[in-house]
Design a protein around this motif. Structure first.
Motif, PDB file in Angstrom:
ATOM      1  N   GLY A 155       0.826  -1.194   0.000  1.00  0.00           N
ATOM      2  CA  GLY A 155       0.000   0.000   0.000  1.00  0.00           C
ATOM      3  C   GLY A 155       0.859   1.242   0.000  1.00  0.00           C
ATOM      4  O   GLY A 155       1.989   1.235   0.503  1.00  0.00           O
TER       5      GLY A 155
ATOM      6  N   HIS B 198      -1.575   6.061  -2.689  1.00  0.00           N
ATOM      7  CA  HIS B 198      -2.623   5.924  -3.701  1.00  0.00           C
ATOM      8  C   HIS B 198      -3.608   4.793  -3.391  1.00  0.00           C
ATOM      9  O   HIS B 198      -4.642   4.686  -4.047  1.00  0.00           O
ATOM     10  CB  HIS B 198      -2.000   5.688  -5.075  1.00  0.00           C
ATOM     11  CG  HIS B 198      -1.094   6.791  -5.519  1.00  0.00           C
ATOM     12  ND1 HIS B 198      -1.542   8.069  -5.768  1.00  0.00           N
ATOM     13  CD2 HIS B 198       0.245   6.803  -5.731  1.00  0.00           C
ATOM     14  CE1 HIS B 198      -0.523   8.829  -6.136  1.00  0.00           C
ATOM     15  NE2 HIS B 198       0.569   8.092  -6.107  1.00  0.00           N
ATOM     16  N   GLY B 199      -3.275   3.940  -2.421  1.00  0.00           N
ATOM     17  CA  GLY B 199      -4.186   2.856  -2.084  1.00  0.00           C
ATOM     18  C   GLY B 199      -3.473   1.530  -1.920  1.00  0.00           C
ATOM     19  O   GLY B 199      -2.247   1.479  -1.725  1.00  0.00           O
ATOM     20  N   ARG B 200      -4.235   0.440  -2.032  1.00  0.00           N
ATOM     21  CA  ARG B 200      -3.734  -0.904  -1.769  1.00  0.00           C
ATOM     22  C   ARG B 200      -3.724  -1.722  -3.044  1.00  0.00           C
ATOM     23  O   ARG B 200      -4.517  -1.498  -3.959  1.00  0.00           O
ATOM     24  CB  ARG B 200      -4.621  -1.606  -0.743  1.00  0.00           C
ATOM     25  CG  ARG B 200      -4.768  -0.881   0.586  1.00  0.00           C
ATOM     26  CD  ARG B 200      -5.952  -1.423   1.358  1.00  0.00           C
ATOM     27  NE  ARG B 200      -7.198  -1.235   0.601  1.00  0.00           N
ATOM     28  CZ  ARG B 200      -8.378  -1.717   0.983  1.00  0.00           C
ATOM     29  NH1 ARG B 200      -8.464  -2.440   2.078  1.00  0.00           N
ATOM     30  NH2 ARG B 200      -9.459  -1.481   0.266  1.00  0.00           N
ATOM     31  N   SER B 201      -2.847  -2.732  -3.080  1.00  0.00           N
ATOM     32  CA  SER B 201      -2.782  -3.607  -4.248  1.00  0.00           C
ATOM     33  C   SER B 201      -1.975  -4.847  -3.917  1.00  0.00           C
ATOM     34  O   SER B 201      -1.346  -4.942  -2.859  1.00  0.00           O
ATOM     35  CB  SER B 201      -2.144  -2.880  -5.440  1.00  0.00           C
ATOM     36  OG  SER B 201      -0.802  -2.531  -5.129  1.00  0.00           O
TER      37      SER B 201
ATOM     38  N   CYS C  12      -4.649  -4.259  -8.840  1.00  0.00           N
ATOM     39  CA  CYS C  12      -5.379  -3.398  -7.904  1.00  0.00           C
ATOM     40  C   CYS C  12      -6.786  -3.881  -7.588  1.00  0.00           C
ATOM     41  O   CYS C  12      -7.277  -3.666  -6.474  1.00  0.00           O
ATOM     42  CB  CYS C  12      -5.451  -1.967  -8.462  1.00  0.00           C
ATOM     43  SG  CYS C  12      -3.835  -1.183  -8.657  1.00  0.00           S
TER      44      CYS C  12
ATOM     45  N   ALA D 230     -10.154  -4.329  -3.926  1.00  0.00           N
ATOM     46  CA  ALA D 230     -11.318  -3.446  -3.929  1.00  0.00           C
ATOM     47  C   ALA D 230     -12.528  -4.114  -3.297  1.00  0.00           C
ATOM     48  O   ALA D 230     -13.497  -3.442  -2.950  1.00  0.00           O
ATOM     49  CB  ALA D 230     -11.659  -3.017  -5.353  1.00  0.00           C
TER      50      ALA D 230
END
Length: 208
Positions: free
Chosen positions: A132, A135-138, A162, A166
């Motif tokens: 992470g 910009h977010g998690r992946s 990504c 979600a």
């Protein structure tokens, strides 16, 4: 986990392509399962006597709602490792959300990665890691180059995925689970023998 060997008969694959192809008949075993939220990483080191087009091995990850455990074939999945294409093994990653996509890259082995001819165990190490940033998690897929003691000499990024994170929870808060397995498949139907893949290691880490 100690070394082991897995086999895949001819005509086995995991693949989905429009308009109607949806194949899910590769042998699946040694699965480690847990909540998607707690997945940290998975790693496998493996090699095979690649000879048939699309021979493949590596890691298989299947995220799904906990209530969808019996749905077959699963709607979403990721497979990554090596695939025999154009006469040689390539680094390969496939992600399937609705239909599958496929990325391939060249493979070159360092001297320390070359499988011993008398053992057939060694070869390439693939890792999938939860990461992470701002910009977010992946999930990130890496090829690892290891030293003789198993330490990481180089971590080569292959692909960022990504969409998988979600859906750790749906709108009603249903928990998602993740199945992680070693992957073997031999899609070529005309092959006369099974593909045998030697796994030097397979390990999955979950948050405690």
């Amino acid at each position: 986990m100690a070394a082991f060997t897995l086999e895949a008969a001819p005509g086995t694959d995991i693949w989905r392509k429009p308009p109607t192809t949806d194949v899910w008949n590769a042998p699946i075993s040694r699965t480690s399962s847990g909540p998607l939220k707690k997945f940290q990483s998975a790693r496998a080191t493996f090699w095979a006597d690649w000879s048939e087009r699309y021979d493949q091995a590596g890691l298989l990850l299947v995220p799904k709602p906990s209530s969808a455990s019996a749905v077959f074939p699963p709607a979403k999945w990721i497979k990554t490792g090596l695939e025999f294409y154009l006469g040689k093994p390539h680094l390969s990653t496939v992600g399937c959300d609705r239909f599958a996509d496929w990325s391939v890259g060249p493979l070159s082995l360092s001297e320390g990665e070359r499988p011993p001819a008398d053992e057939g165990v060694g070869g390439v190490t693939i890792e999938v890691v939860r990461e992470g940033d701002e910009h977010g998690r992946s999930f990130w897929v890496y090829r690892l180059v290891l030293d003789a003691e198993g330490g990481v000499v180089e971590r080569i990024p292959l692909r960022e995925i990504c969409w998988v994170l979600a859906e750790e929870e749906d709108g009603e808060g249903e928990e998602w689970v993740l199945d992680v397995s070693p992957l073997v498949a031999r899609p070529e139907k005309s092959a006369t023998e099974a593909l045998k893949v030697a796994f030097k290691s397979f390990e999955v880490h979950w948050q405690s």
